[in-house]
Design an enzyme around this catalytic site. Sequence first.
Site, PDB file in Angstrom:
ATOM      1  N   GLU A 157       0.822  -1.217   0.000  1.00 57.97           N
ATOM      2  CA  GLU A 157       0.000   0.000   0.000  1.00 57.97           C
ATOM      3  C   GLU A 157       0.858   1.270   0.000  1.00 57.97           C
ATOM      4  OE1 GLU A 157      -2.962  -0.440  -0.644  1.00 57.97           O
ATOM      5  OE2 GLU A 157      -3.655  -2.318   0.247  1.00 57.97           O
ATOM      6  N   HIS A 212      -2.467   1.657   8.516  1.00 53.95           N
ATOM      7  CA  HIS A 212      -3.563   0.877   7.938  1.00 53.95           C
ATOM      8  C   HIS A 212      -3.717  -0.418   8.745  1.00 53.95           C
ATOM      9  CE1 HIS A 212      -6.086  -1.421   5.301  1.00 53.95           C
ATOM     10  NE2 HIS A 212      -5.108  -2.236   4.925  1.00 53.95           N
ATOM     11  N   HIS A 249      -6.531  -3.807   9.922  1.00 50.15           N
ATOM     12  CA  HIS A 249      -7.758  -4.557   9.627  1.00 50.15           C
ATOM     13  C   HIS A 249      -8.580  -4.650  10.910  1.00 50.15           C
ATOM     14  CE1 HIS A 249      -5.721  -6.648   5.920  1.00 50.15           C
ATOM     15  NE2 HIS A 249      -5.838  -5.342   5.790  1.00 50.15           N
ATOM     16  N   GLU A 263     -15.930  10.283  24.026  1.00 49.65           N
ATOM     17  CA  GLU A 263     -14.708  11.005  23.650  1.00 49.65           C
ATOM     18  C   GLU A 263     -14.454  11.029  22.138  1.00 49.65           C
ATOM     19  OE1 GLU A 263     -11.415  10.589  26.261  1.00 49.65           O
ATOM     20  OE2 GLU A 263     -12.753  11.549  27.691  1.00 49.65           O
ATOM     21  N   HIS A 316     -12.709  -4.050   4.463  1.00 48.80           N
ATOM     22  CA  HIS A 316     -11.250  -4.268   4.442  1.00 48.80           C
ATOM     23  C   HIS A 316     -10.558  -3.763   5.720  1.00 48.80           C
ATOM     24  CE1 HIS A 316      -7.293  -4.051   1.931  1.00 48.80           C
ATOM     25  NE2 HIS A 316      -7.021  -4.057   3.220  1.00 48.80           N
TER      26      HIS A 316
HETATM   27  O1  2HA Z   1      -1.632  -7.171   3.224  1.00 49.69           O
HETATM   28  O2  2HA Z   1      -3.302  -4.927   4.397  1.00 49.69           O
HETATM   29  O3  2HA Z   1      -4.173  -3.831   2.183  1.00 49.69           O
HETATM   30  C1  2HA Z   1      -1.420  -5.847   3.460  1.00 49.69           C
HETATM   31  C2  2HA Z   1      -2.690  -5.154   3.393  1.00 49.69           C
HETATM   32  C3  2HA Z   1      -3.180  -4.745   2.077  1.00 49.69           C
HETATM   33 ZN    ZN Z   2      -5.256  -4.158   4.179  1.00 55.11          ZN
END
Ligand code: 2HA
Ligand code: ZN
Length: 416
Positions: free
Chosen positions: A258, A281, A283, A311, A352
């Site tokens: 990413e 990022h 999940h 909050e 995602h």
């Molecule tokens: O595998 O999270 O979006 C890495 C990620 C791709």
């Molecule tokens: Zn991801």
Amino acid sequence: HMDLKPENIMLDRSGNIYLIDFGAALFAGEKLSGYGTKNYASKKQAKTEERADIYFDIYSLGKTMESLLKATDAVQKIIEKCLIDDDAKRYHNIRQIQADFERILRICRMKKGFMVVIAVFCIQNLWNQIQREEKREKEEENNMKFLDAEFVKGFIRMANDGWEQGWHERNGGNLSYRVKPEEVEEVKENFEAREWNPIGTAVPNLAGEYFLVTGSGKYFRNVTIKPEDSICMIELDEKGENYRIVWGLVNGGRPTSELPSHLMNLEVKKLQDERYRVVYHAHTTNVIALTFVLPLEDKVFTRELWEMATECPVVFPSGIGVVPWMVPGGREIAVATSELMKKYDLAIWAHHGMFAAGFDFDLTFGLMHTAEKSAEILVKTLSMQPTKRQTITPDEFRHLAKDFGVTLPEEFLYEK
Ligand code: 2HA
Ligand code: ZN
């Protein structure tokens, strides 16, 4: 050499020893071209699909030494031949004995020669081993120095915090940090620059800057135990179109898949406020779950997450954006996310995960954590019953905003 045998070891009159006939010699890794000499070459050497390595020579060296050892028995044989009862079988004159002794002498000299060859082999091997060891030690020392830097420690700790939250199954998620110039100075003596590669997008406003990023396909779970294999530092070129690794990913690999999203987000945020340095990022389980039941609208997610933890409006007063489902890893999703980052510090990727941006590791992790916690409360609430009996009202949010000195956009304080 590929054809070591007594015949290829020569002596001159002064007793100098020469290794000759390099007609069959190969570089390690080259395909075999010949068979060597019968009784000296290993069986493997007959296979043309094999590639050259030192073991062929070591085998032939062993066979040569074996034949030389047999040669020393020859002295015993000369003695025995002198002592044979049968005259007809005994030596017939001194010259014959002399000739046999000279032959043995030649073999003995060759043996000495072989000791030299063996010594050269051993010394060369030892030398290579020492050099490899020195290189490994230097790399380890460089890694230790690099890993001692506070910003690197902060990065590693944040990656591990995310892993412990359960947001990084397998190789899921990625983290990037725009390194401060003084931090680059602190670690740059440990850099070893590799080749330039295209980023896949252009980030001219980040040209020449350095970033610490997780590696593509690497596991957050491993970042604390083998950081030098899991993360890397990259430098961008003067156009902001190419990157090169200057530290880390010691076993090969590329920066996060990413990378376009991370860099485009960091560029947008930097233009907003120089203090933005971290993009994360993850999940996040509960936020992902909600993208299957709530409308994929900024105003719905912002309001719902604000309501679930008092909050939240203070932690992300500008709200949260939603990117519809898209193929991850490319420029298109990066453009969509960075567009939302102009307005928010948080963006959801439907089905995602989430992206968060912040000034430092604490703030960025805290942001992700707060939003996900709020989502968890909503998931639990919806699991108990489909509607809320009571919640925080728009007027109560306005009151909260006043007391906490934040501005909450009216677009999110709609009547339901
Ligand atoms: O595998 O999270 O979006 C890495 C990620 C791709
Ligand atoms: Zn991801």
